[in-house]
Every structure is written in structure tokens, then in C-alpha cells.
Motif scaffolding. Structure first.
Motif, PDB file in Angstrom:
ATOM      1  N   GLY A 303       0.818  -1.209   0.000  1.00 24.59           N
ATOM      2  CA  GLY A 303       0.000   0.000   0.000  1.00 24.59           C
ATOM      3  C   GLY A 303       0.850   1.256   0.000  1.00 24.59           C
ATOM      4  N   CYS A 304       1.893   1.260   0.843  1.00 29.52           N
ATOM      5  CA  CYS A 304       2.775   2.425   0.898  1.00 29.52           C
ATOM      6  C   CYS A 304       3.614   2.559  -0.372  1.00 29.52           C
ATOM      7  N   ALA A 305       4.070   1.412  -0.896  1.00 30.30           N
ATOM      8  CA  ALA A 305       4.905   1.452  -2.102  1.00 30.30           C
ATOM      9  C   ALA A 305       4.143   2.034  -3.284  1.00 30.30           C
ATOM     10  N   TYR A 306       2.954   1.510  -3.545  1.00 31.90           N
ATOM     11  CA  TYR A 306       2.174   2.031  -4.671  1.00 31.90           C
ATOM     12  C   TYR A 306       1.440   3.314  -4.311  1.00 31.90           C
ATOM     13  N   GLY A 307       1.266   3.580  -3.004  1.00 35.81           N
ATOM     14  CA  GLY A 307       0.713   4.870  -2.602  1.00 35.81           C
ATOM     15  C   GLY A 307       1.616   6.020  -2.986  1.00 35.81           C
ATOM     16  N   SER A 308       2.921   5.721  -3.143  1.00 31.35           N
ATOM     17  CA  SER A 308       3.874   6.758  -3.546  1.00 31.35           C
ATOM     18  C   SER A 308       3.710   7.155  -5.011  1.00 31.35           C
ATOM     19  N   MET A 309       2.810   6.480  -5.744  1.00 38.66           N
ATOM     20  CA  MET A 309       2.610   6.888  -7.145  1.00 38.66           C
ATOM     21  C   MET A 309       2.016   8.300  -7.230  1.00 38.66           C
ATOM     22  N   ALA A 310       1.519   8.828  -6.104  1.00 34.36           N
ATOM     23  CA  ALA A 310       1.051  10.216  -6.095  1.00 34.36           C
ATOM     24  C   ALA A 310       2.204  11.193  -6.330  1.00 34.36           C
ATOM     25  N   LEU A 311       3.442  10.721  -6.165  1.00 33.80           N
ATOM     26  CA  LEU A 311       4.623  11.575  -6.354  1.00 33.80           C
ATOM     27  C   LEU A 311       5.154  11.535  -7.783  1.00 33.80           C
ATOM     28  N   ILE A 312       4.556  10.703  -8.637  1.00 33.36           N
ATOM     29  CA  ILE A 312       5.068  10.543 -10.001  1.00 33.36           C
ATOM     30  C   ILE A 312       4.806  11.799 -10.829  1.00 33.36           C
ATOM     31  N   ASP A 313       5.856  12.314 -11.432  1.00 32.12           N
ATOM     32  CA  ASP A 313       5.721  13.464 -12.337  1.00 32.12           C
ATOM     33  C   ASP A 313       6.719  13.417 -13.487  1.00 32.12           C
ATOM     34  N   SER A 314       7.472  12.293 -13.589  1.00 29.69           N
ATOM     35  CA  SER A 314       8.487  12.174 -14.636  1.00 29.69           C
ATOM     36  C   SER A 314       8.748  10.701 -14.901  1.00 29.69           C
ATOM     37  N   ALA A 315       9.507  10.425 -15.949  1.00 29.21           N
ATOM     38  CA  ALA A 315       9.848   9.039 -16.276  1.00 29.21           C
ATOM     39  C   ALA A 315      10.703   8.421 -15.178  1.00 29.21           C
ATOM     40  N   TYR A 316      11.596   9.223 -14.584  1.00 29.51           N
ATOM     41  CA  TYR A 316      12.469   8.710 -13.527  1.00 29.51           C
ATOM     42  C   TYR A 316      11.656   8.299 -12.297  1.00 29.51           C
ATOM     43  N   SER A 317      10.759   9.174 -11.839  1.00 30.24           N
ATOM     44  CA  SER A 317       9.947   8.849 -10.660  1.00 30.24           C
ATOM     45  C   SER A 317       9.009   7.683 -10.956  1.00 30.24           C
ATOM     46  N   LEU A 318       8.541   7.579 -12.196  1.00 30.98           N
ATOM     47  CA  LEU A 318       7.699   6.455 -12.585  1.00 30.98           C
ATOM     48  C   LEU A 318       8.471   5.144 -12.461  1.00 30.98           C
ATOM     49  N   PHE A 319       9.715   5.144 -12.926  1.00 34.24           N
ATOM     50  CA  PHE A 319      10.540   3.935 -12.839  1.00 34.24           C
ATOM     51  C   PHE A 319      10.798   3.546 -11.383  1.00 34.24           C
ATOM     52  N   VAL A 320      11.108   4.514 -10.536  1.00 35.47           N
ATOM     53  CA  VAL A 320      11.401   4.237  -9.126  1.00 35.47           C
ATOM     54  C   VAL A 320      10.176   3.641  -8.439  1.00 35.47           C
ATOM     55  N   VAL A 321       9.019   4.256  -8.615  1.00 34.46           N
ATOM     56  CA  VAL A 321       7.800   3.767  -7.964  1.00 34.46           C
ATOM     57  C   VAL A 321       7.410   2.391  -8.502  1.00 34.46           C
ATOM     58  N   SER A 322       7.524   2.206  -9.811  1.00 35.31           N
ATOM     59  CA  SER A 322       7.187   0.922 -10.418  1.00 35.31           C
ATOM     60  C   SER A 322       8.056  -0.199  -9.875  1.00 35.31           C
ATOM     61  N   THR A 323       9.349   0.047  -9.791  1.00 35.86           N
ATOM     62  CA  THR A 323      10.281  -0.970  -9.295  1.00 35.86           C
ATOM     63  C   THR A 323      10.068  -1.225  -7.806  1.00 35.86           C
ATOM     64  N   LEU A 324       9.846  -0.166  -7.040  1.00 36.04           N
ATOM     65  CA  LEU A 324       9.599  -0.307  -5.606  1.00 36.04           C
ATOM     66  C   LEU A 324       8.333  -1.126  -5.346  1.00 36.04           C
ATOM     67  N   GLY A 325       7.272  -0.811  -6.073  1.00 33.23           N
ATOM     68  CA  GLY A 325       6.030  -1.552  -5.896  1.00 33.23           C
ATOM     69  C   GLY A 325       6.169  -3.010  -6.285  1.00 33.23           C
ATOM     70  N   ALA A 326       6.951  -3.273  -7.337  1.00 33.32           N
ATOM     71  CA  ALA A 326       7.129  -4.650  -7.811  1.00 33.32           C
ATOM     72  C   ALA A 326       7.818  -5.528  -6.769  1.00 33.32           C
ATOM     73  N   LEU A 327       8.601  -4.918  -5.866  1.00 36.30           N
ATOM     74  CA  LEU A 327       9.275  -5.690  -4.818  1.00 36.30           C
ATOM     75  C   LEU A 327       8.282  -6.381  -3.890  1.00 36.30           C
ATOM     76  N   PHE A 328       7.089  -5.796  -3.744  1.00 37.72           N
ATOM     77  CA  PHE A 328       6.132  -6.304  -2.769  1.00 37.72           C
ATOM     78  C   PHE A 328       4.883  -6.911  -3.401  1.00 37.72           C
ATOM     79  N   TYR A 329       4.775  -6.834  -4.737  1.00 38.74           N
ATOM     80  CA  TYR A 329       3.566  -7.316  -5.415  1.00 38.74           C
ATOM     81  C   TYR A 329       3.414  -8.834  -5.264  1.00 38.74           C
ATOM     82  N   ALA A 330       4.421  -9.595  -5.666  1.00 35.21           N
ATOM     83  CA  ALA A 330       4.340 -11.058  -5.585  1.00 35.21           C
ATOM     84  C   ALA A 330       4.242 -11.549  -4.141  1.00 35.21           C
ATOM     85  N   PRO A 331       5.071 -11.026  -3.206  1.00 37.54           N
ATOM     86  CA  PRO A 331       4.907 -11.467  -1.816  1.00 37.54           C
ATOM     87  C   PRO A 331       3.505 -11.219  -1.267  1.00 37.54           C
TER      88      PRO A 331
END
Length: 426
Positions: A303-331
Motif C-alpha cells: 500500500g505504501c509502495a504504490y501509494g507513492s505513485m502520487a509523487l510521479i511526475d516524470s519518467a524517472y519517478s515512474l521507474f522508481v515507484v514501479s520498481t519499488l512496488g514490484a518488490l512487494f507485489y508477488a509477496p
């Protein structure tokens, strides 16, 4: 004392040769399930029909799957896989054939919606294979060679991720390079072969009523009505499907706004690989934490990882949030499946897991639509804000139902330990 981290745990999975047949069958069935919606949209639009028609037909498939598939799984639990799955699969394939024929011959749109209803009878391969694994492990049929249940859920989760990653792209590639119906045609053939293999593997099929202390002869109510935990898991998966659908849609939209559509595919592919690797690694970890706390912890993290998508405003921030969220998706998915297994009798597991998946399907049906409306009005960044709110709804839901989960989710591995050989569950 058992190791807290054991890289060799998957050897126990691979040693279970009885599982090869039904896992291969379930894997082939998954390919069709994961390409069903995107394959339909691709096929219809490439055939010259409107995106509106394609979207409505895809939504109809998702809605019918949500309404019908759990009922199919309930029948599976009540009567056995070999009695129900071939019949449900046959109805699904009739709808699939009608869909292909209508698109291929330029038939009326109304037939597409008839086909969508029939395609909603699809049996849930994720639930079918997990139910077989759980049956083999919990009844002691594998003896000392039985793998850990959570390792099994991790293994199945990796298969889910592989299917989820590759089947839509295969469907799109075939449809665009050969002919519009090629992708879904291949998916349907894969599904038919998978159903045949799974149905012929009778020796590993769960016996109706195998995990229930008492089994009444009358008509049983749906596990969705009788289990509060299943309802909570359904709600969690609904939020998951909704915010993930919005995230995917907004990712594509932001890439287009940045005039580099390739960004979206690269970021999503990297996230899929990260998720698959984390699911594999998670299966090697042996947590000494009660199951309900594992669910709460995983829910807070995702929830916190993908909740940070509110901070996305560029390709770089999109990549960081996407990768961070993916760490916890499968678990998170693995823990949800394990929680479901500990909250319902063994003979209700197919239906219970299907209800979980139905929640995700429901979320995926309306999430992208809401995201699309916001993108049209205010842009991709605003759509990420909605996705963030839905992601935060997961830990909020877990906080609201914390006591219910603590009361109803068993801490022990399973109740059938009494007749499992010594050494199991230690």
C-alpha cells in the motif's frame, strides 16, 4: 531448527512428479486466461471495429467471469474437478469459437456479447492447481517429500507471473503479425490442451469434502457468504486490481505525454521481472510470524509502495515507484493465498481462491475505465493520484479488519496435522 532462508526449498517441489501433469495443464490454461481480455481488444480493433466496441466486449468478459467463475469453482469443490472442469471448459470454448467466427466473418456486434457471456464460464486454473497441491500436502500423500505450503504458493505465483508477463505480448504479436484472430486462436488451443491434460490427471484430484470435519448432504452456501476472511481478501484484491489497472493505464498515458511510448513497455517489463524474482526469493524465506500479521505487513508495504505513485511526475519517478512496488507485489499475492488456505476448509479452497481472483478481475474491470476518464480530463499525473488512494485503501482495510483476521486466520500450518506423518510442519 529449520533454516530461515533455504535456497534449496524448490527441490521439494520439483521432486513431486505427480504434480507435473496438472501443473503443465494449469500453465497452458493460464496463457488463455491472461490473454483473454487484451487478446480480445487487440483482435477486435485490428479487425477494423471501434475501440469502444472492443472495450465493451472486454468489460463484458471480465464482468461475466467475475459473476460466473466463482460458481464454477463452487461446483468443482462440491462435485470434483473431472466432473465440472471439462463441461465449463467446453462452454468457454464455444464462446471462444463464436467470438473468433464473428470477428473473422464480420458478424454482428451482438454476437460478440453472446460470446463474452459464454467465455465467462472459464475455470480458474490458478485455483485448480493450488487446490491440488494443497490436497497432496495437507493429506500427507507426499509423506516426508512434501514441500512447504508457502513455498508451493511462491512457486505457483512465479508461474502466474510468467503467464501474466508473456501471454498478452504473445497474443498481440501473433494478431499483429499474422491475422487478427491469431492471438486468441493460439490461446484457445493452449487452453483446450491444458484442460485435457489436467482432467486426465485424476490421481492428484482433491476428493470432495476432503478437508471438512463434517460434510452435510444438503446444498452448501457459498464460501463468500460463510467466510468473513474471504470477503476481506476479495476486497483487498479488488483494490489491488483497481490500482494496478490504473497504474498500467496511466503509465502508458504518461509515456505518450512524454512523447516516448517505449518508456511504458520497458518500465512494465522490468517491474514484471522484479516481481517474478521477488516471488521466487520469498518462497525461500521461512517467517516465524503469525499468518494474519504476515498479511498485515505485506499489505502495509504494498500500500505504501504504490501509494507513492502520487509523487510521479516524470519518467524517472515512474521507474522508481514501479520498481519499488514490484518488490512487494508477488509477496503480497503469496501471503493472500496462504491466508486463504488457513481460513477455509480444504474442500472450499478452489472457490475461495477463485473469489480472491474475482476481486482482482472486478478491480481490473473498473480501474482502467476510471483512470481513463481522469486522464482525458486532467492528464496522467492526476490518474496516478487516484491509483495512490486505492493503494492506501489496502492497509486501511487491514487496519479496520485486524481483529477479525486475528480471530479467524489459523496460526498453525493446517488442521490435518493429526494424521500427517511425523516431521511435517516442523
Amino acid at each position: 531448527m529449520a533454516k530461515n532462508f533455504d535456497p534449496g526449498v524448490y527441490r521439494a517441489i520439483l521432486r513431486v512428479r505427480q504434480a507435473y501433469a496438472f501443473d503443465i495443464g494449469g500453465f497452458l490454461m493460464r496463457f488463455y486466461s491472461y490473454m483473454m481480455n487484451i487478446g480480445t481488444i487487440t483482435m477486435i480493433t485490428l479487425a477494423g471495429r471501434s475501440f469502444l466496441t472492443a472495450g465493451l466486449v472486454s468489460s463484458a468478459i471480465a464482468l461475466c467471469t467475475f459473476l460466473i467463475s466463482p460458481r464454477i469453482s463452487k461446483l468443482v469443490d462440491d462435485r470434483g474437478q473431472h466432473r465440472v472442469v471439462p463441461v465449463a471448459a467446453a462452454i468457454t470454448l464455444v464462446g471462444w469459437a463464436l467470438m473468433l467466427a464473428t470477428v473473422g466473418t464480420g458478424g454482428p456486434d451482438a454476437l460478440l456479447f453472446v460470446a463474452a457471456v459464454l467465455m465467462g464460464f472459464v475455470p480458474n486454473p490458478q485455483a485448480l492447481t493450488r487446490a491440488r497441491w494443497t490436497y497432496l500436502i495437507r493429506t500427507g500423500r507426499l509423506g516426508d517429500a512434501a514441500p512447504d505450503l508457502r513455498t508451493m504458493f511462491s512457486y505457483e505465483g512465479v508461474l502466474d507471473d510468467i503467464g501474466f508477463m508473456f501471454s498478452p505480448s504473445i497474443s498481440i504479436a501473433l494478431a499483429s503479425s499474422l491475422f487478427p484472430t491469431a492471438g486468441l486462436l493460439a490461446g484457445g488451443i493452449s487452453f483446450a490442451v491444458g484442460v485435457t491434460i489436467l482432467s486426465l490427471s485424476r490421481s492428484t484430484e482433491p476428493e470432495p469434502g476432503w478437508g471438512a470435519p463434517e460434510r452435510s448432504e444438503g446444498r452448501r452456501r457459498s464460501v463468500f457468504r460463510t467466510s468473513a476472511v474471504v470477503r476481506v481478501l476479495f476486497l483487498l484484491m479488488l483494490f489491488l486490481g483497481a490500482f494496478y489497472g490504473i497504474f498500467d493505464t496511466a503509465t502508458v498515458a504518461l509515456a505518450e505525454e512524454l512523447h516516448d511510448p517505449n518508456i511504458a513497455s520497458i518500465i512494465l517489463i522490468i517491474a514484471s521481472f522484479v516481481s517474478m524474482i521477488m516471488g521466487f526469493v520469498f518462497g525461500m524465506i521461512r517467517l516465524r510470524v503469525p499468518q494474519y500479521l504476515q498479511l498485515v505487513g505485506a499489505g502495509v508495504l504494498i500500500g505504501c509502495a504504490y501509494g507513492s505513485m502520487a509523487l510521479i511526475d516524470s519518467a524517472y519517478s515512474l521507474f522508481v515507484v514501479s520498481t519499488l512496488g514490484a518488490l512487494f507485489y508477488a509477496p503480497f499475492l503469496i501471503v493472500c493465498n496462504a491466508t486463504c488456505e488457513r481460513a477455509v476448509p480444504g474442500d472450499r479452497l478452489t472457490e475461495a481462491i477463485t473469489w480472491m481472483n474475482a476481486g482482482s478481475t472486478c478491480g481490473m474491470a473498473f480501474g482502467p475505465s476510471l483512470g481513463g476518464l481522469i486522464i482525458d480530463e486532467w492528464g496522467a499525473v492526476a490518474s496516478f493520484d487516484l491509483g495512490a488512494a486505492l493503494a492506501i485503501a489496502i492497509p486501511v482495510t487491514l487496519a479496520l479488519f485486524y481483529r477479525l483476521l486475528k480471530r479467524n486466520v489459523r496460526d498453525e500450518a493446517y488442521e490435518e496435522l493429526a494424521h500427517v506423518p511425523a516431521g511435517k510442519g516442523e
